[in-house]
Design a protein around this motif. Structure first.
Motif, short mmCIF file in Angstrom:
data_model
loop_
_atom_site.label_atom_id
_atom_site.label_comp_id
_atom_site.label_asym_id
_atom_site.label_seq_id
_atom_site.Cartn_x
_atom_site.Cartn_y
_atom_site.Cartn_z
N ARG A 183 0.84 -1.19 0.00
CA ARG A 183 0.00 0.00 0.00
C ARG A 183 0.88 1.24 0.00
O ARG A 183 1.75 1.38 0.87
N ARG A 238 -4.63 16.78 -4.80
CA ARG A 238 -5.58 16.50 -5.89
C ARG A 238 -4.87 15.84 -7.08
O ARG A 238 -5.41 14.94 -7.72
N TYR A 243 -4.25 12.32 -6.19
CA TYR A 243 -5.55 11.62 -6.21
C TYR A 243 -5.94 11.27 -7.64
O TYR A 243 -6.36 10.15 -7.94
N ARG A 290 -5.12 6.96 -3.02
CA ARG A 290 -6.25 7.14 -2.11
C ARG A 290 -5.81 7.20 -0.65
O ARG A 290 -6.62 7.50 0.23
N ASP A 291 -4.56 6.88 -0.38
CA ASP A 291 -4.03 6.91 0.99
C ASP A 291 -3.05 8.06 1.14
O ASP A 291 -2.07 8.14 0.40
N LEU A 350 -13.56 14.80 -2.02
CA LEU A 350 -12.89 13.53 -2.36
C LEU A 350 -13.10 12.55 -1.19
O LEU A 350 -12.20 12.33 -0.38
N ASP A 403 -13.38 9.39 -0.75
CA ASP A 403 -12.79 8.06 -0.58
C ASP A 403 -11.30 8.09 -0.27
O ASP A 403 -10.60 7.10 -0.42
N ILE A 404 -10.82 9.24 0.23
CA ILE A 404 -9.44 9.28 0.73
C ILE A 404 -9.40 8.61 2.10
O ILE A 404 -10.28 8.81 2.93
N THR A 405 -8.36 7.83 2.34
CA THR A 405 -8.08 7.33 3.69
C THR A 405 -6.88 8.11 4.23
O THR A 405 -5.81 8.12 3.62
#
Ligand SMILES: *Cc1c(COP(=O)(O)O)cnc(C)c1O
Length: 222
Positions: free
Chosen positions: A21, A35, A38, A43-44, A63, A65-67
């Motif tokens: 990851r 951005r 992204y 996403r992380d 946004l 679905d960012i973790t």
């Protein structure tokens, strides 16, 4: 660096095993740079300051679905904000902080995923458990049922050569295995958060599941 953020991401992503990851460490990077990352598929994102992260998180609410991963040293008085803003905390570095996070998680009705930060070699410049301290604290950590303890995070001391760095990462993997074999009910050891811009290839070689890359993606920080 002349290449764009997205070009760098594509290159690095393709060099990593798919199981690793990629956490893009966006401290001191702008919301606009986030951005771009992204848009290139990241996403992380990792941040090391609560306040700085909060303003970017507010700007990036579109946004969803960012973790977000907290990776910096966490002061007790910021623990509540950390839990509210970050589903992952890689830098739980002492028992008192873990206890505080567990209490807060219960109050807030959340169960953050955390890594325990360990110093494989002595390093007065960093926080984290020494190996003997960590082994001694495991029975207590196992009682913190509101935390999802997922693995170990480590940063090698500075000034080591590549074989020495690789050795630190290998020892971290072996420590995680040793802890896993004790079969705790509430401590899992499926993640190894290790590897930064300068040493992530060694970390991956040693079995990292999460690498935390800043400079190599976003460029030098001032
Ligand atoms: C800043 C930071 C990183 C990223 O470091 P780079 O060398 O820029 O890749 C990773 N992990 C932690 C804990 C950090 O503070």
């Amino acid at each position: 660096m002349n290449s764009s953020i997205s070009e760098r991401i594509v290159t690095i992503r393709s060099s990593l095993p798919t199981s690793v990851r990629l956490i893009a460490v966006s401290k001191q990077a702008s919301a606009q740079a986030i951005r771009s990352a992204y848009a290139a598929g990241i996403r992380d994102f990792g941040e090391s300051r609560i306040q700085e992260a909060a303003s970017k998180q507010a700007e990036l609410q579109d946004l969803p679905d960012i973790t977000w991963h907290f990776i910096g040293h966490l002061q007790s008085n910021k623990a509540k904000k950390a839990i509210e803003q970050f589903p992952w905390i890689h830098s739980v570095d002492n028992l008192k902080l873990a206890q505080r996070l567990d209490q807060l998680a219960q109050q807030l009705g959340v169960s953050p995923q955390v890594c325990l930060q360990v110093k494989i070699l002595p390093d007065p410049t960093k926080s984290g458990w020494s190996v003997p301290e960590l082994l001694a604290d495991l029975p207590t950590l196992n009682q913190y049922k509101n935390l999802q303890i997922q693995g170990l995070m480590t940063i090698p001391p500075s000034g080591l050569n590549d074989p020495e760095i690789l050795n630190v990462f290998n020892l971290n993997r072996e420590l995680a295995k040793e802890i896993q074999e004790l079969n705790w009910s509430h401590i899992k050891m499926q993640h190894l958060s290790m590897g930064m811009s300068g040493d992530y290839e060694l970390a991956v070689q040693a079995g990292a599941t999460m690498v935390r890359l800043g400079t190599i993606l976003f460029g030098d920080r001032s």
